[in-house]
Design a protein around this motif. Structure first.
Motif, mmCIF file in Angstrom:
data_model
loop_
_atom_site.group_PDB
_atom_site.id
_atom_site.type_symbol
_atom_site.label_atom_id
_atom_site.label_comp_id
_atom_site.label_asym_id
_atom_site.label_seq_id
_atom_site.Cartn_x
_atom_site.Cartn_y
_atom_site.Cartn_z
ATOM 1 N N LEU A 1 0.928 -1.383 0.107
ATOM 2 C CA LEU A 1 -0.094 -0.068 -0.015
ATOM 3 C C LEU A 1 0.977 1.170 -0.065
ATOM 4 N N ALA A 2 0.305 2.118 -0.432
ATOM 5 C CA ALA A 2 1.063 3.747 -0.254
ATOM 6 C C ALA A 2 1.063 3.898 1.265
ATOM 7 N N LEU A 3 2.457 4.567 1.576
ATOM 8 C CA LEU A 3 2.966 4.553 2.830
ATOM 9 C C LEU A 3 1.748 5.399 3.866
ATOM 10 N N PRO A 4 1.191 6.512 3.239
ATOM 11 C CA PRO A 4 0.217 7.186 4.085
ATOM 12 C C PRO A 4 -1.035 6.339 4.429
ATOM 13 N N ILE A 5 -1.436 5.282 3.453
ATOM 14 C CA ILE A 5 -2.592 4.633 3.831
ATOM 15 C C ILE A 5 -2.213 3.517 4.533
ATOM 16 N N ALA A 6 -0.913 3.030 4.431
ATOM 17 C CA ALA A 6 -0.543 1.819 5.330
ATOM 18 C C ALA A 6 -0.196 2.436 6.882
ATOM 19 N N ILE A 7 0.274 3.502 6.965
ATOM 20 C CA ILE A 7 0.207 4.128 8.329
ATOM 21 C C ILE A 7 -1.016 4.422 8.957
ATOM 22 N N GLN A 8 -1.832 4.835 8.220
ATOM 23 C CA GLN A 8 -3.229 4.932 8.948
ATOM 24 C C GLN A 8 -3.862 3.864 9.264
ATOM 25 N N GLN A 9 -3.835 2.487 8.615
ATOM 26 C CA GLN A 9 -4.058 1.452 9.050
ATOM 27 C C GLN A 9 -3.481 0.821 10.196
ATOM 28 N N LEU A 10 -2.362 1.112 10.348
ATOM 29 C CA LEU A 10 -1.495 0.625 11.247
ATOM 30 C C LEU A 10 -1.706 1.451 12.680
ATOM 31 N N PHE A 11 -1.962 2.616 12.574
ATOM 32 C CA PHE A 11 -1.986 3.569 13.615
ATOM 33 C C PHE A 11 -3.410 4.444 13.290
ATOM 34 N N PRO A 12 -4.417 3.582 13.687
ATOM 35 C CA PRO A 12 -5.810 4.376 13.487
ATOM 36 C C PRO A 12 -6.067 5.437 14.405
ATOM 37 N N VAL B 1 7.895 -1.733 -13.436
ATOM 38 C CA VAL B 1 7.690 -1.845 -12.070
ATOM 39 C C VAL B 1 6.386 -1.092 -11.640
ATOM 40 N N ALA B 2 5.348 -1.750 -10.873
ATOM 41 C CA ALA B 2 4.384 -0.905 -10.548
ATOM 42 C C ALA B 2 4.547 -1.329 -8.802
ATOM 43 N N THR B 3 4.634 -0.129 -7.974
ATOM 44 C CA THR B 3 5.153 -0.304 -6.647
ATOM 45 C C THR B 3 4.521 0.475 -5.468
ATOM 46 N N GLY B 4 4.186 0.280 -4.537
ATOM 47 C CA GLY B 4 3.651 1.221 -3.575
ATOM 48 C C GLY B 4 4.492 2.047 -2.823
ATOM 49 N N LYS B 5 6.108 1.941 -3.476
ATOM 50 C CA LYS B 5 7.075 2.778 -2.792
ATOM 51 C C LYS B 5 6.751 4.198 -3.480
ATOM 52 N N THR B 6 7.519 5.354 -2.919
ATOM 53 C CA THR B 6 7.423 6.420 -3.219
ATOM 54 C C THR B 6 8.406 6.783 -4.644
#
Length: 215
Positions: free
Chosen positions: A49-60, A108-113
């Motif tokens: 996932l894109a990092l902002p979405i990942a962090i939102q899911q991990l730290f709701p 390449v298709a990646t969730g990285k920036t």
């Protein structure tokens, strides 16, 4: 499927053995900011996932300011240890070069920036191997298929001439949304049971198995 003309790879967990480093960097960021440390399995689940979405899911329960600080601390830990703790999977370089020798187009298709992907492409010397790379911060986060649509438009290839290869359910769901052929890998972030519902053509257990499935 016929030999695909365009082969689209995910990066983390598919070409680069970086899942453990991503998990550790996320957990270290939480420690730095006195936040609840997410379980390793939860961290592995958001890879792709894109990092902002990942962090939102991990730290709701964190507010926007804390999430931004978590993003910054994650990036610091990841960059600080990336060359020591992450590397290409054995056989990945040989696979890419064999495909190039067959005049296949690689992407390449990646969730990285973009900054993050350019950094690891420079570290590995692989920038010239890919005709196009797309990142979550210049497109849409997986499983939205926008990255794949952009890659197809750039290369002029049809959906049936391409294949998506990835280690997460987000990779396969993205391809499935376009009815693009897809291959799962079991050696990355997500377990096989998470990949199967997205109907991959095959799930491989090692990079070396990809070659035969792309011939």
């Amino acid at each position: 499927m016929p030999s695909p003309e365009l082969i689209i790879f995910d990066w983390d967990g598919t070409l680069m053995d970086s899942a453990a480093h991503i998990v550790d960097s996320l957990q270290q960021a939480a420690v730095d900011l006195l936040q609840p440390v997410p379980a390793a399995d939860d961290c592995r689940h958001i890879i792709g996932l894109a990092l902002p979405i990942a962090i939102q899911q991990l730290f709701p329960h964190a507010d926007d300011d804390v999430r931004e600080l978590l993003r910054q601390r994650y990036a610091w830990h990841y960059v600080a240890g990336s060359e020591e703790k992450s590397g290409l999977f054995p056989g990945a370089l040989e696979l890419l070069e064999s495909l190039l020798n067959q005049n296949r187009l690689l992407a390449v298709a990646t969730g990285k920036t973009r900054i993050g992907l350019d950094r690891v492409l420079a570290q590995t010397g692989l920038a010239d191997h890919f005709v196009i790379t797309r990142c979550a911060d210049e497109s849409a986060s997986k499983p939205d298929p926008l990255m794949l649509s952009q890659i197809l438009a750039h290369t002029g290839k049809r959906i049936d001439q391409a294949v998506m290869i990835g280690d997460t359910s987000y990779d396969l769901a993205m391809a499935k949304a376009l009815a693009m052929p897809r291959i799962g890998v079991s050696y990355g972030a997500h377990a096989v049971e998470l990949l199967l519902p997205h109907e991959p053509l095959v799930i491989v257990d090692h990079v070396s198995e990809l070659y035969n499935n792309l011939s």
